[in-house]
Design an enzyme around this catalytic site. Structure first.
Site, short mmCIF file in Angstrom:
data_model
loop_
_atom_site.label_atom_id
_atom_site.label_comp_id
_atom_site.label_asym_id
_atom_site.label_seq_id
_atom_site.Cartn_x
_atom_site.Cartn_y
_atom_site.Cartn_z
N ASP A 1 0.83 -1.21 0.00
CA ASP A 1 0.00 0.00 0.00
C ASP A 1 0.86 1.25 0.00
O ASP A 1 0.57 2.25 0.68
CB ASP A 1 -0.95 0.01 1.21
CG ASP A 1 -1.83 -1.22 1.23
OD1 ASP A 1 -2.22 -1.67 0.15
OD2 ASP A 1 -2.09 -1.73 2.33
N ARG B 1 -2.33 -28.86 -7.92
CA ARG B 1 -2.57 -29.15 -9.35
C ARG B 1 -4.00 -29.54 -9.67
O ARG B 1 -4.28 -30.43 -10.45
CB ARG B 1 -1.57 -30.20 -9.87
CG ARG B 1 -0.28 -29.51 -10.22
CD ARG B 1 0.95 -30.10 -9.67
NE ARG B 1 0.94 -30.30 -8.25
CZ ARG B 1 1.58 -31.29 -7.65
NH1 ARG B 1 2.26 -32.16 -8.34
NH2 ARG B 1 1.56 -31.39 -6.34
N GLN C 1 1.81 -6.38 -2.97
CA GLN C 1 2.06 -6.55 -1.52
C GLN C 1 3.42 -5.92 -1.15
O GLN C 1 3.81 -4.93 -1.74
CB GLN C 1 2.00 -8.03 -1.12
CG GLN C 1 0.60 -8.60 -1.08
CD GLN C 1 0.03 -8.90 -2.44
OE1 GLN C 1 0.73 -9.36 -3.33
NE2 GLN C 1 -1.23 -8.64 -2.63
N VAL D 1 -7.84 -0.17 -0.41
CA VAL D 1 -8.52 -0.07 -1.71
C VAL D 1 -9.51 -1.23 -1.86
O VAL D 1 -10.62 -1.06 -2.37
CB VAL D 1 -7.47 -0.12 -2.86
CG1 VAL D 1 -8.15 -0.18 -4.23
CG2 VAL D 1 -6.54 1.08 -2.78
N THR E 1 -10.57 -3.56 0.78
CA THR E 1 -11.40 -3.96 1.91
C THR E 1 -12.02 -2.78 2.63
O THR E 1 -12.92 -2.96 3.44
CB THR E 1 -10.53 -4.72 2.94
OG1 THR E 1 -9.46 -3.85 3.33
CG2 THR E 1 -9.94 -5.99 2.34
N LEU F 1 -9.38 0.49 7.81
CA LEU F 1 -8.45 1.54 8.21
C LEU F 1 -7.07 0.91 8.30
O LEU F 1 -6.89 -0.13 8.94
CB LEU F 1 -8.85 2.11 9.58
CG LEU F 1 -7.93 3.18 10.17
CD1 LEU F 1 -7.98 4.47 9.34
CD2 LEU F 1 -8.29 3.48 11.62
P1 IMP Z 1 -4.16 -12.40 1.93
O1 IMP Z 1 -2.96 -12.47 1.07
O2 IMP Z 1 -5.32 -11.70 1.25
O3 IMP Z 1 -4.58 -13.73 2.50
O4 IMP Z 1 -3.79 -11.50 3.19
C1 IMP Z 1 -2.76 -11.89 4.08
C2 IMP Z 1 -2.15 -10.67 4.75
O5 IMP Z 1 -1.52 -9.87 3.75
C3 IMP Z 1 -3.16 -9.75 5.45
O6 IMP Z 1 -2.52 -9.15 6.55
C4 IMP Z 1 -3.47 -8.73 4.39
O7 IMP Z 1 -3.93 -7.52 4.95
C5 IMP Z 1 -2.10 -8.58 3.74
N1 IMP Z 1 -2.20 -8.15 2.33
C6 IMP Z 1 -2.53 -8.90 1.26
N2 IMP Z 1 -2.50 -8.16 0.14
C7 IMP Z 1 -2.13 -6.92 0.50
C8 IMP Z 1 -1.89 -5.71 -0.22
O8 IMP Z 1 -2.00 -5.61 -1.45
N3 IMP Z 1 -1.51 -4.63 0.52
C9 IMP Z 1 -1.34 -4.71 1.86
N4 IMP Z 1 -1.55 -5.80 2.58
C10 IMP Z 1 -1.93 -6.91 1.90
#
Ligand code: IMP
Length: 337
Positions: free
Chosen positions: A13, A139, A178, A252, A254, A257
């Site tokens: 983010d 798979r 991420q 964006v 979910t 906050l």
């Molecule tokens: P998941 O990958 O959706 O299962 O989320 C696992 C962890 O990674 C959680 O703490 C999410 O909030 C975080 N996370 C996943 N995708 C993002 C991203 O694009 N930005 C920030 N945090 C992320």
């Protein structure tokens, strides 16, 4: 200038999407490719008109009219989100998806939303990515080539990226998703991670790009880091303090906050630099650190506090800060050095 990767040092983010759009325009990139996990990512960019663009599947490089966009084969594809972005952005004639991408189904999303471990303990985005990846590893997932609606967009993205990167005058930009500290096997915070690694090497693997083509690693460092979901966040501010300073941010995807930190943890930055090998740093959300910087576009606007942070980040990462982001708009950016 064959290939650049944009990777995030911390918990995401951080404005990778804005950096991808900015650099695609600056260099008139031939191809922008999304790496990273999948549609759990959310990138946002505000145009000069004030219009807010939100993307979860395709890289924001499409904001440069001459840039084709693609999804790398290691990235999970949600066909509904892919279709909606093609439609919203009007880019059906220049978008590709690798034929080997694994597909996220509505069952994957439902399974995550009903998974208390992911929902309550991990704080997952519950967008189906982890379950789809698990099926791919076992798979039994479907691939992009199995879906008739994706047929017009199927491509061997790895071959195309390597072909373009082998030329002297065309640039491939890889937009990762991420952040390094959310990496499944490289963060110390397991299980508070995502479902794969989020480093330079992982991004190359997600696309299938030969490492020899890589000339630049732009590591994005968010000046006041944020984290969504659970897990440690050094120097975390209280929600009330974030509100008081007027720097609250919401996810964006979910709408959650974001937890926000007052400062950077330099041990983590050194670790991120060790893993990613940055050649440049993009320091983002500089205006959250110093509100007087908001919207500035020249170096004269950079005050002593931000100059100190730049020097500290350069010392920890061993790479120069070349971009300083000063606000939400695409052109709110200062080029340094
Ligand atoms: P998941 O990958 O959706 O299962 O989320 C696992 C962890 O990674 C959680 O703490 C999410 O909030 C975080 N996370 C996943 N995708 C993002 C991203 O694009 N930005 C920030 N945090 C992320």
């Amino acid at each position: 200038m064959p290939a650049s990767v944009i990777v995030d040092a911390l918990w995401g983010d951080s404005g990778k999407g804005k950096a991808c759009a900015y650099l695609s325009r600056k260099h008139d990139a031939a191809l922008a490719v999304r790496a990273g996990i999948g549609t759990n990512a959310g990138a946002s960019v505000t145009l000069e008109s004030g219009e807010l663009i939100k993307a979860r599947q395709l890289p924001t490089g499409w904001l440069n009219p001459g840039t084709r966009v693609a999804v790398g084969s290691g990235v999970l594809v949600d066909p509904r989100i892919f279709a909606s972005e093609l439609d919203r952005f009007g880019i059906a004639d220049r978008a590709m998806v690798d034929l080997r991408c694994a597909v996220i189904t509505e069952d994957h999303i439902a399974a995550e939303q009903g998974d208390d471990h992911l929902l309550e303990r991990v704080g997952s985005t519950c967008t189906g990515n982890g379950h789809a990846r698990a099926d791919f590893i076992l798979r039994r997932a479907r691939q992009a080539r199995d879906l008739p609606e994706l047929e017009p967009y199927l491509a061997d993205v790895a071959a195309e990226a390597n072909r373009i990167a082998a030329t002297d005058d065309q640039l491939v930009i890889i937009e990762s998703s991420q952040g390094t500290m959310l990496s499944l096997a490289l963060s110390d915070d397991y299980p508070y991670t995502t479902s794969g690694n989020c480093t330079t090497a992982a991004a190359l693997n997600d696309v299938g790009l030969n490492w020899r083509h890589l000339t630049d690693v732009i590591m994005v460092v968010k000046a006041m880091p944020t984290r969504v979901g659970h897990g440690p966040l050094p120097y975390e501010l209280s929600a009330a303090e974030v509100e008081r300073r007027g720097i609250a941010e919401y996810g964006v995807n979910t709408g959650r906050l974001r937890r926000k930190a007052a400062a950077l943890d330099h041990d983590l930055l050194r670790y991120a630099a060790m893993l990613n090998g940055p050649t440049q740093i993009a320091l983002t959300f500089g205006d959250h650190l110093d509100p007087r910087l908001r919207g500035a576009r020249t170096t004269a606007a950079i005050g002593p506090e931000v100059r100190t942070v730049i020097a500290e980040v350069e010392a920890s990462t061993g790479a120069p800060v070349t971009l300083l982001d000063t606000g939400p708009r695409l052109a709110d950016m200062i080029e340094l050095g």
